[in-house]
Scaffold this motif. Structure first.
Motif, PDB file in Angstrom:
ATOM      1  N   LEU A 252       0.829  -1.212   0.000  1.00  0.00           N
ATOM      2  CA  LEU A 252       0.000   0.000   0.000  1.00  0.00           C
ATOM      3  C   LEU A 252       0.860   1.258   0.000  1.00  0.00           C
ATOM      4  O   LEU A 252       0.570   2.224  -0.712  1.00  0.00           O
ATOM      5  N   GLY A 253       1.932   1.254   0.793  1.00  0.00           N
ATOM      6  CA  GLY A 253       2.813   2.418   0.835  1.00  0.00           C
ATOM      7  C   GLY A 253       3.480   2.683  -0.499  1.00  0.00           C
ATOM      8  O   GLY A 253       3.543   3.829  -0.974  1.00  0.00           O
ATOM      9  N   ASP A 254       3.977   1.621  -1.127  1.00  0.00           N
ATOM     10  CA  ASP A 254       4.603   1.772  -2.443  1.00  0.00           C
ATOM     11  C   ASP A 254       3.600   2.283  -3.477  1.00  0.00           C
ATOM     12  O   ASP A 254       3.918   3.157  -4.293  1.00  0.00           O
ATOM     13  N   ALA A 255       2.393   1.725  -3.451  1.00  0.00           N
ATOM     14  CA  ALA A 255       1.373   2.130  -4.423  1.00  0.00           C
ATOM     15  C   ALA A 255       0.957   3.582  -4.216  1.00  0.00           C
ATOM     16  O   ALA A 255       0.707   4.304  -5.182  1.00  0.00           O
ATOM     17  N   MET A 256       0.906   4.022  -2.959  1.00  0.00           N
ATOM     18  CA  MET A 256       0.547   5.418  -2.695  1.00  0.00           C
ATOM     19  C   MET A 256       1.581   6.354  -3.299  1.00  0.00           C
ATOM     20  O   MET A 256       1.246   7.373  -3.903  1.00  0.00           O
ATOM     21  N   GLU A 257       2.847   6.013  -3.152  1.00  0.00           N
ATOM     22  CA  GLU A 257       3.905   6.825  -3.755  1.00  0.00           C
ATOM     23  C   GLU A 257       3.793   6.809  -5.275  1.00  0.00           C
ATOM     24  O   GLU A 257       3.998   7.850  -5.932  1.00  0.00           O
ATOM     25  N   ALA A 258       3.472   5.660  -5.853  1.00  0.00           N
ATOM     26  CA  ALA A 258       3.326   5.561  -7.307  1.00  0.00           C
ATOM     27  C   ALA A 258       2.154   6.412  -7.797  1.00  0.00           C
ATOM     28  O   ALA A 258       2.240   7.057  -8.851  1.00  0.00           O
ATOM     29  N   VAL A 259       1.072   6.423  -7.042  1.00  0.00           N
ATOM     30  CA  VAL A 259      -0.093   7.238  -7.423  1.00  0.00           C
ATOM     31  C   VAL A 259       0.267   8.721  -7.380  1.00  0.00           C
ATOM     32  O   VAL A 259      -0.146   9.501  -8.244  1.00  0.00           O
ATOM     33  N   ILE A 260       1.058   9.118  -6.384  1.00  0.00           N
ATOM     34  CA  ILE A 260       1.513  10.515  -6.312  1.00  0.00           C
ATOM     35  C   ILE A 260       2.304  10.873  -7.577  1.00  0.00           C
ATOM     36  O   ILE A 260       2.107  11.947  -8.168  1.00  0.00           O
ATOM     37  N   ALA A 261       3.187   9.986  -7.998  1.00  0.00           N
ATOM     38  CA  ALA A 261       3.959  10.235  -9.223  1.00  0.00           C
ATOM     39  C   ALA A 261       3.039  10.329 -10.430  1.00  0.00           C
ATOM     40  O   ALA A 261       3.263  11.158 -11.324  1.00  0.00           O
ATOM     41  N   ALA A 262       2.017   9.485 -10.478  1.00  0.00           N
ATOM     42  CA  ALA A 262       1.078   9.521 -11.602  1.00  0.00           C
ATOM     43  C   ALA A 262       0.368  10.856 -11.663  1.00  0.00           C
ATOM     44  O   ALA A 262       0.178  11.419 -12.755  1.00  0.00           O
ATOM     45  N   VAL A 263      -0.044  11.381 -10.515  1.00  0.00           N
ATOM     46  CA  VAL A 263      -0.684  12.706 -10.480  1.00  0.00           C
ATOM     47  C   VAL A 263       0.290  13.766 -10.966  1.00  0.00           C
ATOM     48  O   VAL A 263      -0.066  14.652 -11.766  1.00  0.00           O
TER      49      VAL A 263
END
Length: 228
Positions: A116-127
């Protein structure tokens, strides 16, 4: 690109509607299900960690103009650590839209802190890639909410302070134990009890064991201050 109802609902919870939704889909793709034509989110995770770090650095400097580097560093670490990212992910139910391989899914991958932590960081990059730094900053600050202002002001965290209190009085180290768990699997609430050798005890509940431990330690410190 036609998006599922679940992805559309997630964008609403996230607070950003993607012009390039393929970026979001990549951010949600765990390595366990990636293929040459469906890349995973690891590169985005790398970028998102840096975007988050810059946003939090700016926010902390703005929130406390007199703080020294030694005071800012632990506050920064508390805001960007994997546990905090995972807590945010649980709050917006990111786990529900993760793209996981079957084995990872069966082993509870949608609830794992690291995933979940890794995915949250990835979503931030996507934004960030979809709309730029200003939009990414606004999304991050909205999701993190009052964590920036409530993060520990002391350069040491509550667990360290409680440990030092006990050691200064010749006591054993504080003992932490899980006293309960509630809530759905994708957003659990952990209750942690901390106890000192002299019998003093306090409990706290939070979305991660580590956060609950810190809150319990803080509650016990407050009790000890009142008693002295």
């Amino acid at each position: 690109m036609k998006l599922s109802r679940e992805i559309t609902a997630f964008m609403t919870r996230l607070g950003h509607e993607f012009d390039r939704p393929e970026l979001l889909l990549r951010a949600l793709t765990h390595p366990s299900i990636s293929t040459p034509s469906r890349p995973d989110n690891q590169r985005l995770e790398f970028l998102g960690d840096r975007v988050l770090g810059l946003v939090m650095s700016e926010a902390l400097l703005a929130a406390d103009k007199a703080a020294r580097e030694g005071q800012l560093a632990p506050r920064y670490n508390a805001l960007v650590r994997k546990e905090t990212c995972a807590e945010i992910a649980r709050e917006i139910d990111l786990g529900a839209v993760l793209r996981l391989g079957r084995s990872e899914m069966l082993s509870g991958g949608r609830r794992k802190m690291a995933i979940l932590g890794d995915a949250m960081e990835a979503v931030i990059a996507a934004v960030y890639l979809d709309a730029g730094f200003t939009v990414a900053r606004n999304v991050i600050l909205s999701l993190w909410g009052d964590r920036v202002s409530l993060v520990e002001a002391d350069s040491r965290d509550a667990k360290t302070l409680l440990q030092e209190w006990a050691q200064a009085r010749g006591m054993a180290l504080p003992a932490y134990a899980e006293a309960g768990r509630s809530g759905p699997d994708h957003a659990p609430q952990f209750t942690i009890e901390v106890r000192l050798e002299n019998g003093a005890v306090a409990r706290a509940s939070a979305g991660s064991k580590r956060q609950a431990e810190h809150q319990a330690a803080s509650a016990l410190l407050a009790q000890l201050d009142d008693a002295e």
